[in-house]
Design an enzyme around this catalytic site. Structure first.
Site, PDB file in Angstrom:
ATOM      1  N   HIS A 147       0.820  -1.319  -0.196  1.00 48.14           N
ATOM      2  CA  HIS A 147       0.108   0.152  -0.241  1.00 48.14           C
ATOM      3  C   HIS A 147       0.994   1.191  -0.120  1.00 48.14           C
ATOM      4  O   HIS A 147       0.255   2.255   0.613  1.00 48.14           O
ATOM      5  CB  HIS A 147      -0.877   0.115   1.277  1.00 48.14           C
ATOM      6  N   ASN A 191     -10.217  -2.671   2.559  1.00 52.01           N
ATOM      7  CA  ASN A 191     -10.062  -2.708   1.087  1.00 52.01           C
ATOM      8  C   ASN A 191     -11.144  -2.410   0.578  1.00 52.01           C
ATOM      9  O   ASN A 191     -12.590  -2.528   1.263  1.00 52.01           O
ATOM     10  CB  ASN A 191      -9.529  -3.992   0.870  1.00 52.01           C
TER      11      ASN A 191
HETATM   12 FE1  HDD Z   1      -2.421  -4.714   5.304  1.00 50.95          FE
HETATM   13  C1  HDD Z   1      -1.049  -1.883   5.188  1.00 50.95           C
HETATM   14  C2  HDD Z   1      -5.377  -3.549   4.228  1.00 50.95           C
HETATM   15  C3  HDD Z   1      -3.848  -8.183   5.520  1.00 50.95           C
HETATM   16  C4  HDD Z   1       0.154  -6.047   7.000  1.00 50.95           C
HETATM   17  N1  HDD Z   1      -3.037  -2.990   4.992  1.00 50.95           N
HETATM   18  C5  HDD Z   1      -2.386  -1.713   5.053  1.00 50.95           C
HETATM   19  C6  HDD Z   1      -3.014  -0.755   4.378  1.00 50.95           C
HETATM   20  C7  HDD Z   1      -4.278  -1.129   4.191  1.00 50.95           C
HETATM   21  C8  HDD Z   1      -4.387  -2.702   4.524  1.00 50.95           C
HETATM   22  C9  HDD Z   1      -5.548  -0.738   3.529  1.00 50.95           C
HETATM   23  C10 HDD Z   1      -2.537   0.650   4.231  1.00 50.95           C
HETATM   24  C11 HDD Z   1      -3.090   1.545   5.294  1.00 50.95           C
HETATM   25  C12 HDD Z   1      -2.409   2.861   5.089  1.00 50.95           C
HETATM   26  O1  HDD Z   1      -3.146   3.572   4.124  1.00 50.95           O
HETATM   27  O2  HDD Z   1      -1.272   3.302   5.418  1.00 50.95           O
HETATM   28  N2  HDD Z   1      -4.262  -5.722   4.852  1.00 50.95           N
HETATM   29  C13 HDD Z   1      -5.389  -5.052   4.665  1.00 50.95           C
HETATM   30  C14 HDD Z   1      -6.467  -5.710   4.584  1.00 50.95           C
HETATM   31  C15 HDD Z   1      -6.000  -7.025   4.999  1.00 50.95           C
HETATM   32  C16 HDD Z   1      -4.619  -6.706   5.199  1.00 50.95           C
HETATM   33  C17 HDD Z   1      -7.982  -5.321   4.211  1.00 50.95           C
HETATM   34  C18 HDD Z   1      -6.913  -8.243   5.059  1.00 50.95           C
HETATM   35  C19 HDD Z   1      -8.175  -8.172   5.436  1.00 50.95           C
HETATM   36  N3  HDD Z   1      -1.944  -6.711   6.102  1.00 50.95           N
HETATM   37  C20 HDD Z   1      -2.763  -7.812   6.044  1.00 50.95           C
HETATM   38  C21 HDD Z   1      -1.804  -8.702   6.698  1.00 50.95           C
HETATM   39  C22 HDD Z   1      -0.686  -8.359   7.258  1.00 50.95           C
HETATM   40  C23 HDD Z   1      -0.590  -6.918   6.776  1.00 50.95           C
HETATM   41  C24 HDD Z   1      -2.495 -10.351   6.855  1.00 50.95           C
HETATM   42  C25 HDD Z   1       0.330  -9.066   7.914  1.00 50.95           C
HETATM   43  C26 HDD Z   1       0.374  -9.901   8.540  1.00 50.95           C
HETATM   44  N4  HDD Z   1      -0.472  -4.134   5.962  1.00 50.95           N
HETATM   45  C27 HDD Z   1       0.316  -4.785   6.535  1.00 50.95           C
HETATM   46  C28 HDD Z   1       1.657  -4.086   6.776  1.00 50.95           C
HETATM   47  C29 HDD Z   1       1.239  -2.487   6.189  1.00 50.95           C
HETATM   48  C30 HDD Z   1      -0.305  -2.686   5.663  1.00 50.95           C
HETATM   49  C31 HDD Z   1       2.720  -4.515   6.437  1.00 50.95           C
HETATM   50  C32 HDD Z   1       2.314  -1.743   5.466  1.00 50.95           C
HETATM   51  C33 HDD Z   1       2.186  -0.404   5.970  1.00 50.95           C
HETATM   52  C34 HDD Z   1       1.355  -0.313   7.100  1.00 50.95           C
HETATM   53  O3  HDD Z   1       0.946  -1.665   7.554  1.00 50.95           O
HETATM   54  O4  HDD Z   1       1.229   0.409   7.814  1.00 50.95           O
HETATM   55  O5  HDD Z   1       1.886  -3.945   8.200  1.00 50.95           O
END
Ligand code: HDD
Length: 684
Positions: free
Chosen positions: A74, A147
């Site tokens: 993202h 999402n």
């Molecule tokens: Fe995630 C960012 C949505 C599963 C780990 N995720 C991130 C963002 C969104 C989502 C919208 C951007 C937030 C922003 O604008 O800063 N992610 C989802 C949704 C998931 C999902 C709807 C499942 C239902 N994500 C998911 C899993 C993991 C992550 C299973 C890790 C085990 N996601 C992350 C992250 C991020 C992220 C690596 C990258 C930047 C942040 O978190 O702040 O931790």
């Protein structure tokens, strides 16, 4: 020696701007006023720069460190401020203060994103879109990190690094950027049938939204709501855009990647700047354990939806985004969303994907923002008071007073401030019986991977099905390893035989034997709520009509069209071969954009206001012909005056309901002409 270039700067130099009389003095980071922002300190006019130049060093030092690591997923995102207003309070279901009173307003910050591409990547690839909302409630921040697709690729957080490694650019060659159409992604998904439900959504028109303002948002997981008496309900969170869900078509989205890299970012920014505020309804699917037990799938499985026909949406509020950020880096880039940010009245479930997320988002901020004090960055700080015994750390900006940095303490007995203490009304995890053996397994109740993607396929219109099949053909055609394509086809046969046949035919491959599913798919009842086309909002609101004109055009025709479009909430963008001014039938008119730089992919409908002469001349210009033929191929409404016929003919426009005179355009522009597609494109 000569005088040297601009050595008189600071003493009335020719171009140096000074704030002597008014304005703000330029200083170093430590407040030293500067007299020269043009030259470094040198030994002699043409000599080497001196190490002593602390002003140069401070400026370059700061610049060298302006970038922080982009988000691992993202990374590409755009955001805005706004508010949530409760329209239907639910105190009987949740004690969350933001849902407590009709009309209660809560400030929000919402960030939308693509998943796979880097921070500078294009806005319109085929991808899932992030839909993250931070509610600054009076009992702390609640982050709903969702999402635009209601399901997720995987069921267990332990697979997230594998999923993301497979979809991002390939590890050795660093391409393709922001694209799922490559070997490693399809290798992974074809081996992991749990991905198929989200995969079919991403391959559908949902994967290429027309605008961030025209997307649904979903909390994805099942959460819990808890009322003041501790009574629990299950809930799924939904955002529904006021403008309706709208999508691009694939050729259009691919061309947009060249025409305007910032298509979605610009659209969001400009809509807010002109006070055309994006708006969503906030709806809940509320259900209890009994209903959960009656479903043929597990509500803890994030690869499953509960169709709205089974649990309808209850709309309880709306979100309006009414302010652009003042500074992209400080706000959008430094915003940190954490699914672990909840408020009293909302709680987690045991969804194993959600449980893993509760760790990941907190953890990643240390690497991205560099400090455990990232909550003090203004965009992340709660707007209600907060106090605890967490102290120190890098970039600490609070100056805590007194000695009370531990708890419990009795310092109040000595007349000192004891600091904060827990309150009885504070957050309390909803109690839950837990027993069982420690196991590293996947629950059998998560084992049906095909019924819901099949339900999605069956719920689409014919045109939407053709888009899905064609998207899969496109993507798999980019997969160079044949065994991956064969494996995917064998999986598609279980998902739906018709889809498998169409994709195989589109690839020019034979159908392999069907895969053996863990559980045989069910034929679930169709859900019309899932289709974009069946729920289309025939509106001009948020839509933009491009008007192409040239020498001799009649300005009154353009004005009439402008009026008709704007009264219905649309916007008009005028285009001519030259922007400086065009001699019209009467007077001179300036265009908003130049023809070659304003292709029709940027607009929802086009109008041609041309004299016969101009139309004939433009028929020899590839940009003009492409402008019209693309609008036609992208199933858009085309309104033309009589003079424009030569250009319509040259562009191969055949009459249909979407091709009209100028008077008919405002109505025609509220639709896309899906029926046209079979005449102009071979779809799978
Ligand atoms: Fe995630 C960012 C949505 C599963 C780990 N995720 C991130 C963002 C969104 C989502 C919208 C951007 C937030 C922003 O604008 O800063 N992610 C989802 C949704 C998931 C999902 C709807 C499942 C239902 N994500 C998911 C899993 C993991 C992550 C299973 C890790 C085990 N996601 C992350 C992250 C991020 C992220 C690596 C990258 C930047 C942040 O978190 O702040 O931790």
């Amino acid at each position: 020696m000569g005088k040297g270039y601009r050595t008189d700067i600071g003493k009335g130099g020719e171009t140096q701007q000074l704030a002597d009389k008014d304005g703000t003095a330029l200083t170093t980071n430590f407040g030293l006023p500067l007299s020269d922002n043009e030259n470094s300190l040198k030994a002699g006019e043409r000599g080497p720069t001196l190490l002593e130049d602390f002003i140069l060093r401070e400026k370059i030092f700061h610049f060298d460190h302006e970038r922080i690591p982009e988000r691992i997923v993202h990374a590409r995102g755009s955001a805005a401020h706004g508010y949530f207003v409760c329209t239907d309070p639910i105190p009987e279901i949740s004690r969350a203060s933001l849902f407590s009173k009709k009309g209660k307003k809560t400030p929000v910050f919402a960030r939308f994103s693509t998943v796979a591409g880097g921070a500078g990547s294009v806005d319109t690839p085929r991808d899932v879109r992030g839909f993250a909302v931070k509610f600054y409630t009076d009992e702390g921040n609640w982050d709903l990190v969702g999402n635009n697709i209601p399901v997720f690729f995987i069921q267990d957080a332990i697979k997230f690094p594998d999923l993301i490694h497979s979809v991002k650019m390939e590890a050795d060659r660093a391409f393709p950027q922001a694209a799922s159409a490559h070997d490693t992604f399809w290798d992974f998904v074809s081996l992991m049938p749990e991905t198929f439900h989200t995969l079919i959504w991403a391959m559908s028109d949902r994967g290429i939204p027309r605008s961030l303002r025209m997307m649904d948002g979903f909390g994805v997981h099942t959460f819990k709501l808890v009322n003041g008496d501790g009574k629990e309900s299950f809930v799924k969170f939904h955002w529904r855009p006021k403008l309706g869900v709208q999508s691009l078509i694939w050729d259009e989205s691919a061309k947009l990647q060249g025409a305007d890299n910032d298509y979605h970012r610009r659209d969001l920014w400009e809509a807010i700047a002109r006070s055309d505020f994006p708006e969503w309804e906030f709806g809940l699917q509320i259900f209890d354990q009994k209903q959960a037990d009656s479903l043929p799938y597990d509500i803890l499985d994030a690869t499953k939806i509960i169709p709205e026909e089974i649990v309808p949406l209850r709309v309880i509020g709306r979100m309006v985004l009414d302010r652009n950020p003042d500074n992209f880096f400080a706000e959008t880039e430094q915003s940190a969303f954490l699914p672990s940010n909840i408020v009293p009245g909302i709680d987690f479930t045991d969804d194993p994907l959600l449980q893993g997320r509760l760790f990941s988002y907190l953890d990643t901020q240390k690497s991205r923002l560099g400090t455990t004090n990232f909550h003090q960055i203004p965009v992340n700080a709660p707007k209600c008071p907060y106090a605890n015994m967490q102290r120190d750390g890098m970039m600490q900006t609070h100056i805590f007073k007194g000695r009370a940095n531990y708890e419990p303490n009795s310092l109040d007995e000595a007349g000192e401030d004891p600091g904060p203490r827990p309150v009885s009304t504070g957050f309390a995890t909803a109690p839950q019986e837990v027993e069982g053996r420690k196991l590293r397994v996947r629950s059998e109740s998560f084992g049906d991977f095909y019924s819901q993607p099949r339900l999605y396929w069956n719920s689409m219109t014919e045109s939407e099905q053709a888009h899905i099949a064609s998207a899969m053909v496109f993507e798999l055609s980019k997969v160079s390893l044949e065994h991956i394509r064969v494996r995917m086809l064998s999986q598609l046969r279980v998902l739906h035989e018709d889809l498998a046949k169409r994709v195989a035919a589109g690839l020019g491959m034979d159908l392999p034997a069907a895969a053996k599913p863990f559980r045989k798919p069910l034929d679930l009842p169709v859900s019309d709520a899932l289709s974009i086309q069946k729920n289309w909002h025939a509106t001009l609101q948020g839509r933009q009509v491009a008007v192409l004109f040239d020498e001799g055009s009649d300005p009154s025709e353009i004005e009439a069209l402008q009026k008709a479009v704007t009264t219905k909430g649309g916007t008009v963008f005028t285009i001519a071969p030259k922007v400086g001014g065009i001699a019209m039938k009467k007077g001179v008119m300036k265009a908003d954009g130049q023809l070659a730089g304003s292709p029709s992919v940027l607009f929802d409908a086009v109008a041609l206001v041309l004299t016969e002469e101009a139309a004939t001349r433009l028929s020899r210009d590839a940009a003009a012909v492409g402008f019209v033929s693309d609008a036609y191929a992208h199933l858009k409404a085309i309104g033309a005056n009589k003079g424009a016929q030569a250009l319509l003919d040259r562009a191969g426009v055949a009459p249909d309901k979407g091709v009209t005179d100028l008077a008919g355009l405002p109505k025609a522009a509220t639709a896309r002409y899906w029926d046209r597609e079979e005449k102009i494109r071979d779809l799978a």
